[in-house]
Design an enzyme around this catalytic site. Structure first.
Site, PDB file in Angstrom:
ATOM      1  N   ASN A  16      35.548  44.506  35.888  1.00  0.00           N
ATOM      2  CA  ASN A  16      34.440  43.545  35.902  1.00  0.00           C
ATOM      3  C   ASN A  16      33.375  43.942  34.898  1.00  0.00           C
ATOM      4  OD1 ASN A  16      34.292  45.224  38.516  1.00  0.00           O
ATOM      5  ND2 ASN A  16      32.285  44.317  38.680  1.00  0.00           N
ATOM      6  N   ASP A  17      32.168  44.306  35.309  1.00  0.00           N
ATOM      7  CA  ASP A  17      31.048  44.418  34.363  1.00  0.00           C
ATOM      8  C   ASP A  17      31.281  45.419  33.232  1.00  0.00           C
ATOM      9  OD1 ASP A  17      30.201  43.318  36.767  1.00  0.00           O
ATOM     10  OD2 ASP A  17      28.622  44.784  37.124  1.00  0.00           O
ATOM     11  N   GLN A  67      33.393  48.483  34.756  1.00  0.00           N
ATOM     12  CA  GLN A  67      33.724  48.571  36.178  1.00  0.00           C
ATOM     13  C   GLN A  67      35.223  48.349  36.331  1.00  0.00           C
ATOM     14  OE1 GLN A  67      31.117  48.547  39.290  1.00  0.00           O
ATOM     15  NE2 GLN A  67      30.973  50.051  37.662  1.00  0.00           N
ATOM     16  N   TRP A 101      38.786  43.441  43.106  1.00  0.00           N
ATOM     17  CA  TRP A 101      37.598  44.283  43.114  1.00  0.00           C
ATOM     18  C   TRP A 101      37.698  45.359  44.202  1.00  0.00           C
ATOM     19  CZ3 TRP A 101      33.694  45.855  46.351  1.00  0.00           C
ATOM     20  CH2 TRP A 101      32.553  46.407  45.739  1.00  0.00           C
TER      21      TRP A 101
HETATM   22  N1  DQQ Z   1      28.990  44.524  39.821  1.00  0.00           N
HETATM   23  C1  DQQ Z   1      27.795  43.759  40.086  1.00  0.00           C
HETATM   24  C2  DQQ Z   1      26.722  44.792  39.955  1.00  0.00           C
HETATM   25  C3  DQQ Z   1      27.323  45.998  40.578  1.00  0.00           C
HETATM   26  C4  DQQ Z   1      28.754  45.911  40.134  1.00  0.00           C
HETATM   27  C5  DQQ Z   1      27.644  42.595  39.147  1.00  0.00           C
HETATM   28  C6  DQQ Z   1      29.749  46.352  41.184  1.00  0.00           C
HETATM   29  O1  DQQ Z   1      25.513  44.420  40.565  1.00  0.00           O
HETATM   30  O2  DQQ Z   1      26.717  47.189  40.120  1.00  0.00           O
HETATM   31  O3  DQQ Z   1      28.867  41.974  38.867  1.00  0.00           O
HETATM   32  O4  DQQ Z   1      31.063  46.240  40.716  1.00  0.00           O
END
Ligand code: DQQ
Length: 470
Positions: A32-33, A49, A57
């Site tokens: 992800n991020d 991430q 996730w």
């Molecule tokens: N992803 C969120 C963030 C967090 C992370 C945003 C957790 O706020 O730190 O997509 O995977």
């Protein structure tokens, strides 16, 4: 020292045509991020991430990749993993990287059944960003400002330096009010002084809480990016303003992307460019991601700038142009038409310029099946000033995004379209971005079609794109 990459890229694009070939995706499983992006000794280091165990996730680690040019990446070993019994035992959430003599991460460690204990942690690398040592003083910040009330949303540090002082913004919320960004400062990245909320939102208008803030100057203005979480849906907002004496005064605001980009992270590179990465989310169910064995892509890194109207402009990094191969050019055409184009493919870069009459219409269709049973339409309706991307798929799975896109007087519509398997980035006049996902059933549905009325096509150029993986 330049660390050695992990085993060679195993992207199985020959069997999975939905998997991008020129956008960054993880070696396997979930991403992800973007996290900790930094240019170090000339090389771009990209962290993200990552769940290394499954294509959904959870179990948050930081994956790592390295590039000389923002486009060609090599996967490196995982940089951060949760440490049992520590502040990040339930996950290493998002954060940033800075140069403090040594490369240093500031990230959110999480604990608790529902990830509700969120504290800020440090890690440094002594071997050129390959391995990371967590600071024994972690967490370096754990107290939520009293103004927030009871909240477990306190995360995603973004840090910059002014003179001898480090500043940090954190994403959070104020109970019953809305999203909040809290401002801190520190002489050493370890001792943090809370200053005040940089900005506070209204929950009905711009989200219940804010994640992944970015705050940086462009020229004499400052830009705040907020990943705004409304619960059922999310969106990235930008606010342009002035920043003086630690106070931010907004002048204008907008939406960074009207589709699937979330939690973007920027860096200032050695060339002085503000470069933005954004997670391109999936829209398919967990079972489909598990079956594919991968999930999540990153947008092509974009260079940010501002126009005279305080609008945020985004342009794919020019380094991407080197991936362009076979070229198709459609000369200027009449005022209307409907044609199948003599080009097809799943990895294309497209540029178009169109001048409209007040009620003109334009549709460029990609991912088009010969029998029309599945296709994705990129449409502009001049009368409604509306840009739309819509997928029609077998089994009636329809997905659609739209954005108001008014053109200035006598302004042509310019489109930059990046199609890469299931990822479709559409940027209109540099200022309206709409990122979409499409999941057609058949690899053969790769045709392109153009139809338009009361519109003058000035240019249409299409390039086939080379894979970035060796
Ligand atoms: N992803 C969120 C963030 C967090 C992370 C945003 C957790 O706020 O730190 O997509 O995977």
């Amino acid at each position: 020292m330049t660390p050695a990459p992990t085993s060679s890229q195993t992207h199985r694009t020959t069997v999975d045509f939905l998997r991008p070939t020129y956008h960054f995706t993880p070696p396997a499983n979930w991403m992800n991020d973007p996290n900790g992006v930094i240019q170090w000794r000339g090389l771009y280091h990209f962290f993200y991430q990552h769940n290394p165990l499954e294509a959904v996730w959870g179990n948050m680690h930081w994956g790592h990749a390295v590039s000389p040019d923002l486009i060609h990446w090599e996967h490196f070993p995982i940089a951060l993993a949760p440490t049992p019994g520590s502040p990040d035992e339930r996950g290493c959430f998002s954060g940033c990287a800075v140069n403090n003599g040594l490369p240093t991460f500031i990230y959110t460690g999480v604990r608790g059944e529902k990830y509700e204990i969120q504290t800020q942690c440090l890690a440094v690398s002594h071997d050129g960003l390959l391995t990371w040592e967590k600071d024994p003083r972690n967490p370096v910040l754990s107290e939520v400002p009293a103004v927030a009330g009871q909240t477990s949303d306190f995360r995603d540090p973004f840090v910059w330096r002014e003179g001898d002082i480090w500043y940090m913004v954190l994403g959070s919320r104020i109970k019953d009010v809305g999203g909040a960004v809290f401002l801190y400062r520190s002489p050493n990245l370890v001792d943090w002084e809370y200053l005040h909320p940089l900005i506070v939102g209204e929950q009905s208008r711009n989200g219940l809480f804010w994640e992944c803030p970015n705050f940086f100057p462009i020229g004499d203005k400052w830009v705040l990016l907020l990943s705004s979480n409304f619960g059922p849906y999310v969106q990235v907002l930008y606010i342009i303003g002035t920043y003086e004496n630690l106070h931010f005064t907004p002048l204008a605001e907008g939406i960074l992307d009207y589709g699937m980009i979330y939690a973007p992270l920027s860096l200032l590179d050695d060339a002085g460019r503000r470069v933005l990465f954004g997670w391109v989310r999936e829209t398919r169910p967990d079972a489909a991601m598990r079956e594919a064995g991968w999930s999540g892509a990153q947008s092509i890194p974009r260079i940010l700038s501002l126009d005279a109207h305080h609008r945020l402009l985004t342009t794919p990094a020019p380094e991407l142009l080197a991936q362009r191969g076979e070229h198709y050019h459609l000369p200027s055409a009449a005022q209307h038409g409907d044609t199948l184009l003599p080009v097809e493919g799943w990895a294309l870069d497209i540029e178009a310029t169109i001048q409209f009459q007040p009620d003109g219409l334009y549709t460029l269709t990609v991912g088009c099946a010969a029998d029309g049973s599945e296709h994705t339409d990129i449409r502009y309706d001049a009368a409604r000033r509306l840009l739309t991307v819509e997928s029609f798929q077998k089994g009636a799975v329809i997905s659609r995004h739209e954005a108001a896109h008014p053109l200035d007087e006598n302004e042509s519509l310019t489109l930059r379209i990046l199609l890469d398997g299931s990822v479709l980035e559409v940027i209109a006049n540099q200022r309206t971005s709409l990122t979409h996902r499409l999941y057609p059933e058949s690899r053969e549905s790769s045709g392109l079609r153009l139809s338009y009325e009361r519109a003058q096509i000035h240019t249409l150029d299409i390039w086939k794109m080379a894979s970035i993986w060796h």
